[in-house]
Design a protein around this motif. Structure first.
Motif, short mmCIF file in Angstrom:
data_model
loop_
_atom_site.label_atom_id
_atom_site.label_comp_id
_atom_site.label_asym_id
_atom_site.label_seq_id
_atom_site.Cartn_x
_atom_site.Cartn_y
_atom_site.Cartn_z
N PHE A 38 0.61 -1.21 -0.25
CA PHE A 38 -0.12 0.24 -0.12
C PHE A 38 0.86 1.07 0.05
O PHE A 38 1.54 1.32 0.70
N TYR A 39 0.96 2.31 -1.01
CA TYR A 39 1.53 3.59 -1.48
C TYR A 39 1.08 4.17 -1.58
O TYR A 39 -0.03 4.77 -2.03
N PRO A 45 8.87 7.35 2.08
CA PRO A 45 9.24 5.72 2.19
C PRO A 45 9.17 4.92 1.26
O PRO A 45 9.89 3.59 0.77
N CYS A 46 7.52 5.03 0.45
CA CYS A 46 7.30 4.40 -0.22
C CYS A 46 8.62 4.63 -1.62
O CYS A 46 8.42 3.16 -2.56
N GLN A 84 -3.67 3.64 7.46
CA GLN A 84 -3.11 4.39 8.76
C GLN A 84 -1.46 5.38 8.24
O GLN A 84 -2.26 6.69 7.99
N SER A 85 -0.84 4.64 7.78
CA SER A 85 0.09 5.26 7.50
C SER A 85 1.16 3.76 5.59
O SER A 85 0.79 2.42 6.30
N ILE A 86 1.66 4.87 5.38
CA ILE A 86 2.16 4.57 4.35
C ILE A 86 3.73 4.16 4.59
O ILE A 86 4.31 5.30 4.55
N PRO A 87 4.53 3.54 3.66
CA PRO A 87 4.14 2.23 3.27
C PRO A 87 3.73 0.99 3.94
O PRO A 87 4.06 1.62 5.53
N MET A 100 0.04 -7.70 8.30
CA MET A 100 0.49 -5.82 8.20
C MET A 100 1.64 -5.64 8.58
O MET A 100 2.35 -6.12 9.63
N VAL A 101 2.31 -5.29 7.69
CA VAL A 101 4.19 -4.79 8.88
C VAL A 101 4.11 -3.68 7.74
O VAL A 101 3.37 -3.26 6.55
N GLN A 102 4.35 -2.33 8.88
CA GLN A 102 4.02 -0.89 8.12
C GLN A 102 6.15 -0.39 8.28
O GLN A 102 7.03 -0.96 8.90
#
Length: 120
Positions: A38-39, A45-46, A84-87, A100-102
């Motif tokens: 998700f970007y 950072p993406c 809520q935050s990307i990536p 999920m890993v952020q």
């Protein structure tokens, strides 16, 4: 060179990952494990992690898919997963629940996750 990452819109997400318009429970449609990135195009950072994901897509093309979902264009999918935050990277094994890993993780950490979550 192997495969590349695959951009998903709502239609291809429903076709290749899950039909969230019909399924109330998690029901992955894929024939091999995957990662969903998700970007957004404006996200630093993406952008940093994108070439790493392309390398991993080429390296692991026989074992996993690496999909990308643009959170700006696919807000419905992003909301479905509570992004809520990307990536944010969703690791989807064939036989268990997604994880999920952020953050823009280094390549070696992503490879560890691929091996322990998806290919173990």
């Amino acid at each position: 060179m192997g495969a590349k990452t695959i951009l998903l819109d709502k239609e291809t997400f429903i076709e290749r990952v899950m039909d969230f318009t019909k399924d109330l429970e998690w029901n992955y449609k894929g024939d091999k494990p995957c990662i969903i990135d998700f970007y957004a195009d404006w996200c630093g950072p993406c952008k940093a992690i994108a070439p790493i994901l392309e390398e991993l897509a080429a390296t692991y093309h026989e074992d996993i898919y690496i999909f990308k979902v643009d959170t700006e264009k696919e807000m419905e999918i992003s909301a479905l997963f509570g992004i809520q935050s990307i990536p944010s990277l969703l690791f989807i094994p064939l036989d268990s629940k997604p994880q999920m890993v952020q953050g823009a993780l280094p390549k070696n950490v992503l490879e560890d996750h691929i091996n322990s979550i998806l290919l173990d």
